[in-house]
Every structure is written in structure tokens, then in C-alpha cells.
Scaffold this motif. Structure first.
Motif, PDB file in Angstrom:
ATOM      1  N   VAL A 242       0.864  -1.174   0.000  1.00 28.67           N
ATOM      2  CA  VAL A 242       0.000   0.000   0.000  1.00 28.67           C
ATOM      3  C   VAL A 242       0.901   1.225   0.000  1.00 28.67           C
ATOM      4  N   VAL A 243       0.787   2.035  -1.034  1.00 18.70           N
ATOM      5  CA  VAL A 243       1.559   3.266  -1.166  1.00 18.70           C
ATOM      6  C   VAL A 243       0.669   4.428  -0.753  1.00 18.70           C
ATOM      7  N   VAL A 244       1.142   5.214   0.196  1.00 18.84           N
ATOM      8  CA  VAL A 244       0.430   6.431   0.586  1.00 18.84           C
ATOM      9  C   VAL A 244       0.872   7.547  -0.354  1.00 18.84           C
ATOM     10  N   LEU A 245      -0.077   8.151  -1.051  1.00 22.43           N
ATOM     11  CA  LEU A 245       0.234   9.193  -2.025  1.00 22.43           C
ATOM     12  C   LEU A 245       0.389  10.550  -1.339  1.00 22.43           C
ATOM     13  N   ASP A 246       0.994  11.489  -2.068  1.00 21.06           N
ATOM     14  CA  ASP A 246       1.272  12.798  -1.479  1.00 21.06           C
ATOM     15  C   ASP A 246       0.094  13.754  -1.541  1.00 21.06           C
ATOM     16  N   ARG A 247      -1.030  13.294  -2.045  1.00 19.37           N
ATOM     17  CA  ARG A 247      -2.257  14.092  -1.994  1.00 19.37           C
ATOM     18  C   ARG A 247      -3.463  13.167  -2.048  1.00 19.37           C
ATOM     19  N   ARG A 248      -4.643  13.713  -1.741  1.00 18.41           N
ATOM     20  CA  ARG A 248      -5.857  12.925  -1.615  1.00 18.41           C
ATOM     21  C   ARG A 248      -6.510  12.746  -2.992  1.00 18.41           C
ATOM     22  N   LEU A 249      -5.814  12.032  -3.843  1.00 21.52           N
ATOM     23  CA  LEU A 249      -6.281  11.808  -5.212  1.00 21.52           C
ATOM     24  C   LEU A 249      -7.612  11.070  -5.248  1.00 21.52           C
ATOM     25  N   GLY A 250      -7.879  10.227  -4.235  1.00 29.83           N
ATOM     26  CA  GLY A 250      -9.113   9.449  -4.214  1.00 29.83           C
ATOM     27  C   GLY A 250     -10.371  10.284  -4.136  1.00 29.83           C
TER      28      GLY A 250
END
Length: 363
Positions: A242-250
Motif C-alpha cells: 500500500v503506497v500512501v500518495l502525497d495528496r488525496r487523489l481518491g
């Protein structure tokens, strides 16, 4: 909300239980596109917009970015990822509670289709070897993969994963959480980091990025794939991160829910898969296959066997189903490996728990 033992909805019944709809509203979205440079001082940035005429009466725009002060011939890479290994352990909350926590999400600005509607003809860019000795094939019988352009939910949640090791597939599994495979991650990170850079472009199609892109900032894993070109032993059971992204793209794309696989679901023709196969369209277009069966291997950490059609590049794409009472699908595994007798996905209870941990520690 379905309980933990309820069977997924039959593929033939999907559109009755999950009716297609248009977007609730037409609110414009904000996207980000990025690139990285090296410079000895802060670059001077100028932008401009230019109209593009493609003869379709649509408003196309080109965004031109001019940078002054870039070091000649330099190459710059995205940030590397912090992270931590996680030990698979006994779950502290019930399966029903996790099912409630790990639900899917559909933004109001996206429509919904239980199966993709913008199907496209594929171009075979890598052909099978034909000769006296047949190589191991990952296509069983008729090739049932279909390329698509659909950007409604849940097709908006899957995209192209790019790293130093190449490209694969992945799915939004939370507000800023990407689920993909361990073997696409570059684990030879700079000192002080867990892994090198990860870029995710949801709904990538022929170079387009309708929802922009995001980069990884943190990563969770059980097992690091060792990069030897083979998926064996624990790698087959735990080939996911699980990669945590640098912004709330979801919040723009929506996200799938997650669920642990139940072996009572073996042989139900209810599963779908999406990914970016290298043998079709040069890996530039996502494909989908639905209504296939899987066979779990009776453990919390599982290789989930199937005969859906796969090719390298689809690794990391979700195997998912729909449950009555949910708003959208849940992923139970990600595509991992292939042989001449079975293809395999990694997932089940421990994968679900990894997603739960990442989502709880990075909201």
C-alpha cells in the motif's frame, strides 16, 4: 452493509443490483501534472494556454510551461518513499467491523457503470511465440480482455503505476492510498528511504491523464520482492504493497473498498480484473475482464489462482467483486504471477489488514 460471509453478487446480476447512473453534479475538478528538474537556483516559470483544434467541436487546450535556469543535460527524479515493514498478525477487530471500515467511495462528479461502456479494439503489440516448443502462455482459450476508455466509477480508480523498475497497474483503495504489487517497487532506495519513487496516473490512456497524477510518499509492506525475476514462496502470498500518495487523489477518482477472501467463494464466476498489459496497445490502455472464477489456497495469506487472461503489465491490477449493500466494488487481491497452468493473484485477509493499517495511520 454485507456481512463477512455473504457471497459476491453474480456477474449476470450486477446491473440489476448496481444500476448505471450519470454524475450527480457537473462540478469541474482540479488536477495536477508534474515533472522534476535540476537547477542551481530557483527556476523562472512561465505558463500559457493555447487552443488545440482536433475537428471534433470540443474545447481542447494545451498548457505550455517554460522554465528558465535549468541545468543543461541534467536528470531529476521524484522523491523517494519513507515506510515500514509490517508483521502479519492476528486481527484485533472483527471481519464485519473491517468490512464497515474499508468501504468504497464514489464522488458525486463521476457517473457509475458496473461494467465499462467505452470498450475499444486492441492492437496486439507482442505476439505469442509459435514453434515446435510452445512457451508458457498466460492466455487460456479465447482472449477475453477488452480495452476501455471509460472514466466513470469504478474504472476511474485503476491506473498506471510507474517506478524505476518499469510499469504495472494499481488501484485507489482509500483517499490517498494506492494498492499495487511489491515486484513493481524499486526497493534499492537511497539511504534513509524504504523505496524509490512511485508515480500513479489513474485512468491513463494513450498518454492522457484525465485525473492528473500523484507520487508516493510512504509505503507499507510485508515482504519485499527480491528482484530476481521469479515470484516464489512468501513472495507469491504477499506480493502487494500500500503506497500512501502525497495528496488525496481518491477524492477525485473515488476508491474501491477492500475485503479478505473467503474460500467459500471458490469457483463463483463473479470476479473482475483491470490492468495495463504490455502485449496489447503497448501497455498504453487499460483492459478489463469480468465473470471469471478464482480458487483460494485456504490461508490468511493466499495465492489466489485463476485462469483470467494476463500479461506482464497487469501486475498490481485488482481482482474485485461487488457485494449487495455496498456502493461499489471491493478488491480481494492484486494480480501477481503467471504460469502455463494457472495465473495467480496475491491477497486475502492479510492484504485487507495492511490496507486497514495504512488507512488508519494516514487518513
Amino acid at each position: 452493509m454485507p456481512d463477512s460471509n455473504e457471497k459476491p453478487v453474480s456477474f449476470k446480476e450486477l446491473e440489476r443490483h448496481f444500476q448505471a447512473r450519470k454524475a450527480v453534479n457537473d462540478t469541474p475538478i482540479q488536477i495536477e501534472r508534474r515533472f522534476h528538474v535540476q537547477a542551481d537556483r530557483e527556476p523562472v516559470v512561465k505558463t500559457r494556454l493555447e487552443r488545440v483544434d482536433r475537428g471534433d467541436n470540443q474545447l481542447h487546450w494545451e498548457i505550455v510551461v517554460e522554465l528558465d535556469g535549468i541545468r543543461a543535460g541534467s536528470r531529476a527524479l521524484p522523491p523517494a518513499l519513507k515506510g515500514q515493514a509490517v508483521k502479519a498478525e492476528r486481527r484485533k477487530v472483527s471481519e464485519d467491523e473491517l468490512a464497515r471500515q474499508l468501504t468504497s467511495f464514489i464522488p458525486d462528479h463521476l457517473g457509475f457503470n458496473a461494467t465499462p461502456v467505452e470498450l475499444q479494439k486492441s492492437i496486439k503489440t507482442i505476439r505469442e511465440v509459435v514453434g515446435e516448443r510452445r512457451v508458457a502462455t498466460t492466455i487460456f482459450g479465447t482472449d477475453n480482455r477488452r480495452a476501455f476508455r471509460d472514466t466513470t466509477y469504478p474504472w476511474s480508480t485503476v491506473g498506471l503505476v510507474q517506478t524505476n523498475r518499469g510499469s504495472g497497474s494499481g488501484v485507489m483503495i482509500g483517499p490517498r492510498h494506492l494498492l499495487t504489487v511489491s515486484h513493481v517497487i524499486d526497493w534499492t532506495a537511497p539511504a534513509g528511504f524504504a523505496a524509490d519513487w512511485v508515480r500513479f496516473t489513474p485512468s491513463y490512456y494513450d498518454g492522457t491523464a484525465p485525473f492528473g497524477e500523484a507520487y508516493g510518499s510512504h509505503i507499507y509492506w510485508y515482504v519485499k520482492e527480491d528482484g530476481d525475476g521469479f515470484i516464489t514462496g512468501d513472495e507469491a502470498n504477499f506480493d502487494y504493497v500500500v503506497v500512501v500518495l502525497d495528496r488525496r487523489l481518491g477524492e477525485t477518482t473515488g476508491w474501491m473498498g477492500a475485503r479478505g477472501y473467503n474460500d467459500d467463494w471458490d469457483d463463483l464466476a463473479v470476479w473482475s480484473h483491470m490492468g495495463y498489459p504490455g502485449d496489447l496497445n503497448g501497455g498504453q490502455r487499460p483492459t478489463w475482464q469480468g465473470g471469471f472464477r478464482v480458487d483460494g489456497t485456504d490461508a490468511d495469506a493466499q495465492s489466489i489462482l485463476h485462469k483470467a487472461d494476463v500479461f506482464p503489465g497487469q501486475s498490481g491490477g485488482p481482482v474485485f467483486g461487488f457485494w449487495d449493500g455496498d456502493v461499489g466494488p471491493r478488491a480481494v487481491a492484486v494480480q501477481s504471477w503467471q504460469t502455463s497452468s494457472n495465473n495467480g493473484a496475491s491477497g486475502s485477509m492479510d492484504m485487507r489488514d495492511l490496507v486497514a493499517r495504512a488507512r488508519s495511520e494516514f487518513a
